[in-house]
Design a protein around this motif. Structure first.
Motif, PDB file in Angstrom:
ATOM      1  N   ASP A  87       0.885 -49.796  35.111  1.00  0.00           N
ATOM      2  CA  ASP A  87       0.429 -48.440  35.469  1.00  0.00           C
ATOM      3  C   ASP A  87       0.315 -47.548  34.230  1.00  0.00           C
ATOM      4  O   ASP A  87      -0.644 -46.788  34.086  1.00  0.00           O
ATOM      5  CB  ASP A  87       1.410 -47.782  36.452  1.00  0.00           C
ATOM      6  N   ASP A  88       1.319 -47.635  33.366  1.00  0.00           N
ATOM      7  CA  ASP A  88       1.299 -46.790  32.157  1.00  0.00           C
ATOM      8  C   ASP A  88       0.169 -47.197  31.212  1.00  0.00           C
ATOM      9  O   ASP A  88      -0.430 -46.347  30.558  1.00  0.00           O
ATOM     10  CB  ASP A  88       2.646 -46.866  31.431  1.00  0.00           C
ATOM     11  N   LEU A  89      -0.114 -48.491  31.155  1.00  0.00           N
ATOM     12  CA  LEU A  89      -1.212 -48.951  30.306  1.00  0.00           C
ATOM     13  C   LEU A  89      -2.545 -48.393  30.820  1.00  0.00           C
ATOM     14  O   LEU A  89      -3.363 -47.888  30.055  1.00  0.00           O
ATOM     15  CB  LEU A  89      -1.245 -50.485  30.257  1.00  0.00           C
ATOM     16  N   ARG A  90      -2.745 -48.444  32.128  1.00  0.00           N
ATOM     17  CA  ARG A  90      -3.983 -47.887  32.716  1.00  0.00           C
ATOM     18  C   ARG A  90      -4.092 -46.386  32.462  1.00  0.00           C
ATOM     19  O   ARG A  90      -5.156 -45.864  32.139  1.00  0.00           O
ATOM     20  CB  ARG A  90      -4.033 -48.158  34.216  1.00  0.00           C
ATOM     21  N   ALA A  91      -2.957 -45.701  32.608  1.00  0.00           N
ATOM     22  CA  ALA A  91      -2.960 -44.249  32.366  1.00  0.00           C
ATOM     23  C   ALA A  91      -3.281 -43.963  30.896  1.00  0.00           C
ATOM     24  O   ALA A  91      -4.019 -43.024  30.573  1.00  0.00           O
ATOM     25  CB  ALA A  91      -1.604 -43.652  32.749  1.00  0.00           C
ATOM     26  N   HIS A  92      -2.725 -44.786  30.019  1.00  0.00           N
ATOM     27  CA  HIS A  92      -2.985 -44.602  28.582  1.00  0.00           C
ATOM     28  C   HIS A  92      -4.471 -44.806  28.280  1.00  0.00           C
ATOM     29  O   HIS A  92      -5.082 -44.010  27.555  1.00  0.00           O
ATOM     30  CB  HIS A  92      -2.129 -45.585  27.774  1.00  0.00           C
ATOM     31  N   VAL A  93      -5.062 -45.862  28.836  1.00  0.00           N
ATOM     32  CA  VAL A  93      -6.493 -46.125  28.595  1.00  0.00           C
ATOM     33  C   VAL A  93      -7.330 -44.965  29.124  1.00  0.00           C
ATOM     34  O   VAL A  93      -8.243 -44.477  28.439  1.00  0.00           O
ATOM     35  CB  VAL A  93      -6.934 -47.447  29.272  1.00  0.00           C
ATOM     36  N   ALA A  94      -7.010 -44.499  30.322  1.00  0.00           N
ATOM     37  CA  ALA A  94      -7.782 -43.393  30.915  1.00  0.00           C
ATOM     38  C   ALA A  94      -7.700 -42.152  30.027  1.00  0.00           C
ATOM     39  O   ALA A  94      -8.706 -41.473  29.788  1.00  0.00           O
ATOM     40  CB  ALA A  94      -7.259 -43.090  32.322  1.00  0.00           C
ATOM     41  N   ALA A  95      -6.497 -41.876  29.507  1.00  0.00           N
ATOM     42  CA  ALA A  95      -6.318 -40.691  28.659  1.00  0.00           C
ATOM     43  C   ALA A  95      -7.099 -40.848  27.359  1.00  0.00           C
ATOM     44  O   ALA A  95      -7.716 -39.892  26.870  1.00  0.00           O
ATOM     45  CB  ALA A  95      -4.831 -40.478  28.373  1.00  0.00           C
ATOM     46  N   GLU A  96      -7.099 -42.039  26.790  1.00  0.00           N
ATOM     47  CA  GLU A  96      -7.829 -42.266  25.543  1.00  0.00           C
ATOM     48  C   GLU A  96      -9.339 -42.140  25.749  1.00  0.00           C
ATOM     49  O   GLU A  96     -10.046 -41.563  24.921  1.00  0.00           O
ATOM     50  CB  GLU A  96      -7.505 -43.653  24.960  1.00  0.00           C
ATOM     51  N   LEU A  97      -9.826 -42.692  26.868  1.00  0.00           N
ATOM     52  CA  LEU A  97     -11.261 -42.562  27.172  1.00  0.00           C
ATOM     53  C   LEU A  97     -11.647 -41.091  27.318  1.00  0.00           C
ATOM     54  O   LEU A  97     -12.653 -40.644  26.773  1.00  0.00           O
ATOM     55  CB  LEU A  97     -11.594 -43.314  28.471  1.00  0.00           C
ATOM     56  N   ALA A  98     -10.809 -40.338  28.025  1.00  0.00           N
ATOM     57  CA  ALA A  98     -11.127 -38.920  28.280  1.00  0.00           C
ATOM     58  C   ALA A  98     -11.061 -38.105  26.987  1.00  0.00           C
ATOM     59  O   ALA A  98     -11.937 -37.281  26.705  1.00  0.00           O
ATOM     60  CB  ALA A  98     -10.167 -38.358  29.327  1.00  0.00           C
ATOM     61  N   ARG A  99     -10.020 -38.348  26.199  1.00  0.00           N
ATOM     62  CA  ARG A  99      -9.844 -37.607  24.947  1.00  0.00           C
ATOM     63  C   ARG A  99     -11.015 -37.898  24.004  1.00  0.00           C
ATOM     64  O   ARG A  99     -11.541 -37.006  23.332  1.00  0.00           O
ATOM     65  CB  ARG A  99      -8.520 -38.066  24.308  1.00  0.00           C
ATOM     66  N   THR A 100     -11.440 -39.148  23.975  1.00  0.00           N
ATOM     67  CA  THR A 100     -12.536 -39.540  23.097  1.00  0.00           C
ATOM     68  C   THR A 100     -13.845 -38.888  23.540  1.00  0.00           C
ATOM     69  O   THR A 100     -14.613 -38.379  22.729  1.00  0.00           O
ATOM     70  CB  THR A 100     -12.655 -41.075  23.086  1.00  0.00           C
ATOM     71  N   ARG A 101     -14.083 -38.875  24.860  1.00  0.00           N
ATOM     72  CA  ARG A 101     -15.313 -38.270  25.359  1.00  0.00           C
ATOM     73  C   ARG A 101     -15.360 -36.779  25.077  1.00  0.00           C
ATOM     74  O   ARG A 101     -16.423 -36.201  24.811  1.00  0.00           O
ATOM     75  CB  ARG A 101     -15.466 -38.555  26.863  1.00  0.00           C
ATOM     76  N   GLN A 102     -14.163 -36.152  25.097  1.00  0.00           N
ATOM     77  CA  GLN A 102     -14.111 -34.727  24.786  1.00  0.00           C
ATOM     78  C   GLN A 102     -14.601 -34.475  23.351  1.00  0.00           C
ATOM     79  O   GLN A 102     -15.315 -33.519  23.080  1.00  0.00           O
ATOM     80  CB  GLN A 102     -12.661 -34.280  24.896  1.00  0.00           C
ATOM     81  N   ARG A 103     -14.208 -35.366  22.455  1.00  0.00           N
ATOM     82  CA  ARG A 103     -14.644 -35.199  21.069  1.00  0.00           C
ATOM     83  C   ARG A 103     -16.154 -35.420  20.948  1.00  0.00           C
ATOM     84  O   ARG A 103     -16.842 -34.652  20.265  1.00  0.00           O
ATOM     85  CB  ARG A 103     -13.888 -36.176  20.150  1.00  0.00           C
ATOM     86  N   SER A 104     -16.678 -36.445  21.620  1.00  0.00           N
ATOM     87  CA  SER A 104     -18.128 -36.679  21.577  1.00  0.00           C
ATOM     88  C   SER A 104     -18.877 -35.476  22.128  1.00  0.00           C
ATOM     89  O   SER A 104     -19.922 -35.081  21.601  1.00  0.00           O
ATOM     90  CB  SER A 104     -18.503 -37.913  22.401  1.00  0.00           C
ATOM     91  N   ALA A 105     -18.337 -34.902  23.207  1.00  0.00           N
ATOM     92  CA  ALA A 105     -18.975 -33.725  23.810  1.00  0.00           C
ATOM     93  C   ALA A 105     -18.963 -32.561  22.820  1.00  0.00           C
ATOM     94  O   ALA A 105     -19.960 -31.853  22.652  1.00  0.00           O
ATOM     95  CB  ALA A 105     -18.264 -33.349  25.106  1.00  0.00           C
ATOM     96  N   GLY A 106     -17.851 -32.366  22.127  1.00  0.00           N
ATOM     97  CA  GLY A 106     -17.758 -31.278  21.143  1.00  0.00           C
ATOM     98  C   GLY A 106     -18.796 -31.434  20.039  1.00  0.00           C
ATOM     99  O   GLY A 106     -19.399 -30.456  19.591  1.00  0.00           O
ATOM    100  N   LEU A 107     -19.028 -32.667  19.625  1.00  0.00           N
ATOM    101  CA  LEU A 107     -19.971 -32.913  18.532  1.00  0.00           C
ATOM    102  C   LEU A 107     -21.418 -32.744  18.978  1.00  0.00           C
ATOM    103  O   LEU A 107     -22.297 -32.474  18.159  1.00  0.00           O
ATOM    104  CB  LEU A 107     -19.762 -34.334  17.986  1.00  0.00           C
ATOM    105  N   THR A 108     -21.672 -32.929  20.272  1.00  0.00           N
ATOM    106  CA  THR A 108     -23.057 -32.843  20.743  1.00  0.00           C
ATOM    107  C   THR A 108     -23.350 -31.518  21.453  1.00  0.00           C
ATOM    108  O   THR A 108     -24.501 -31.091  21.494  1.00  0.00           O
ATOM    109  CB  THR A 108     -23.394 -34.032  21.673  1.00  0.00           C
TER     110      THR A 108
END
Ligand code: FE2
Length: 441
Positions: free
Chosen positions: A9-30
């Motif tokens: 469960d924690d691994l899935r939560a970690h992956v979800a958080a990393e995907l979301a955090r990364t997308r936030q950065r891509s959104a900021g750049l675009t």
């Protein structure tokens, strides 16, 4: 974060958080520039930002939705447009690319399917998904494109579009060099769950005694090289380096310009005096090599760099990072576009390596003397095009990550590679040398 110790469960939560955090950065750049800026090519060296954005979605669709999930293609019609091997960057603006609104819709659709997939895919049993590897690979891929998009922002003309915190100002005065005693150490990794194929496997390497600069070379030191006529003296340059220096008419790092008798630099839309205490950035491998020769030194090999960054002489083992095994925190290193420039040399006491060197992770990518080659026992995974097709003498290895590199795409074993003439990347260097006769026991 030790992914090996997380519950499912924690691994899935970690992956979800990393995907979301990364997308936030891509959104900021675009989202920080208008549509016109998104579709325009700011330099023939780079893709339009909107290409990077849709390419991130396209890879995510291919590797997660289709390969891991076995689902039907969402947009098979655009596979070819976003295949980096099919179209060189200079040609990408002429392609019938998705527009900004379409690209945002597309990456959003792919991401919804990926969250769905993450919830129901067993994260074990198959190497591709073991400890969420394929998801981790996609997180790192998007982060690498975020750094590429940041480099496009640096090449873009016009007023500043990005903001960031100032760099830390507490800086220590350090001895110029640290000593790294000779002997074997473990290079690469066989256990880091999200390490890419070129970082594997772990293997023993012997490195002789050497000295390494305690920080990356600063603008101030680099200016001394310029002022000593370093760009006009072929003695310091390799044959290939001198030929390039001549044909490209190099005379200072990229983005520097003379204003009367002082140097200014352009940085993300700001024109400012070159700060002497900061690591130099936007120099090619050839310039780094010439500076090192002028200074009576050389560039470290990749083996030397990794030993300085990871080897702990007390335990005899190699750490994940210079400071230990903990994931990077803001006090360790300048990563993730938290700042839009390197921090002054001598910062980040908490990030020091056992040998005493600072700022090995973050601030600037560091050119090494080494060609990009496979480790003994290398096997391509999950596809040849990730690393294998790039192995050979054409590329030089860079280590350590820059202020524009995300923490999930950076570790003591991480290897980056590029052409020796490249300058738009956030690359600097530090020097090494072998002991002189009188220093040998
Ligand atoms: Fe890519």
């Amino acid at each position: 974060m030790n992914l090996l110790e997380l519950s499912d469960d924690d691994l899935r939560a970690h992956v979800a958080a990393e995907l979301a955090r990364t997308r936030q950065r891509s959104a900021g750049l675009t989202d920080s520039v208008d549509d016109d800026d998104l579709v325009r090519q700011h330099s023939p060296l780079m893709s339009p930002l909107v290409w990077d954005l849709a390419h991130v979605g396209s890879q995510e669709e291919l590797w997660l939705v289709r390969d891991v999930g076995g689902a039907e293609a969402i947009r098979p019609d655009i596979d070819d447009l976003y295949d980096a091997f099919q179209h060189p960057r200079a040609d990408r603006p002429q392609l019938p690319l998705l527009g900004p609104a379409e690209a945002r819709d597309y990456v959003g659709t792919v991401r919804e399917k990926v969250f769905d997939l993450l919830a129901r895919t067993p994260l074990e049993g198959r190497r591709l998904v073991d400890r969420a590897f394929a998801f981790g690979m996609i997180v790192q891929h998007e982060q690498q494109h975020d750094e590429t998009m940041l480099a496009t922002h640096q090449l873009r003309s016009g007023p500043p579009a990005l903001t960031a915190e100032p760099t830390p100002s507490d800086v220590d005065v350090l001895p110029p060099e640290v000593f790294v005693p000779g002997g074997p150490f473990t290079m690469g990794t066989s256990t880091e769950p999200w390490a890419l194929d070129n970082e594997r496997p772990a293997h023993q390497v012997h490195v002789d005694d050497f000295y390494l600069d305690s920080t990356p070379v600063t603008n101030g030191r680099y200016l001394a090289f310029i002022e000593a006529g370093g760009y006009d003296d072929p003695r310091w340059w390799s044959e290939a380096g001198w030929a390039h220096r001549q044909s490209a008419e190099l005379r200072a790092p990229r983005f520097w310009q003379l204003d009367g008798d002082r140097w200014l630099r352009r940085r993300f839309g700001h024109l400012e005096p070159v700060p002497e205490g900061e690591p130099v950035v936007h120099v090619s491998f050839y310039e780094a090599e010439a500076y090192a020769a002028w200074a009576g030194k050389r560039l470290p090999t990749e083996q030397e760099w990794e030993k300085a960054a990871r080897f702990d002489p007390r335990s005899g083992r190699s750490r994940r990072y210079p400071w230990g095994d903990d994931d990077p925190r803001p006090e360790h290193a300048n990563l993730g576009q938290r700042h839009l420039q390197p921090a002054p040399a001598g910062a980040y006491a908490a990030g020091a390596a056992p040998c005493g060197a600072r700022q090995l992770i973050g601030d600037v990518w560091e050119w090494t003397a080494s060609d990009f080659l496979p480790y003994p026992g290398f096997s391509a995974f999950p596809y040849r095009e990730y690393s294998e097709v790039f192995f050979g003498p054409g590329y030089k290895v860079l280590r350590g990550g820059s202020f524009g590199t995300d923490r999930s795409a950076c570790r003591g074993t991480f290897r980056n590679w590029d052409y020796p003439i490249r300058r738009q990347i956030f690359a600097g260097f530090r020097c090494a040398r072998s002991p002189r006769a009188e220093e040998r026991g």
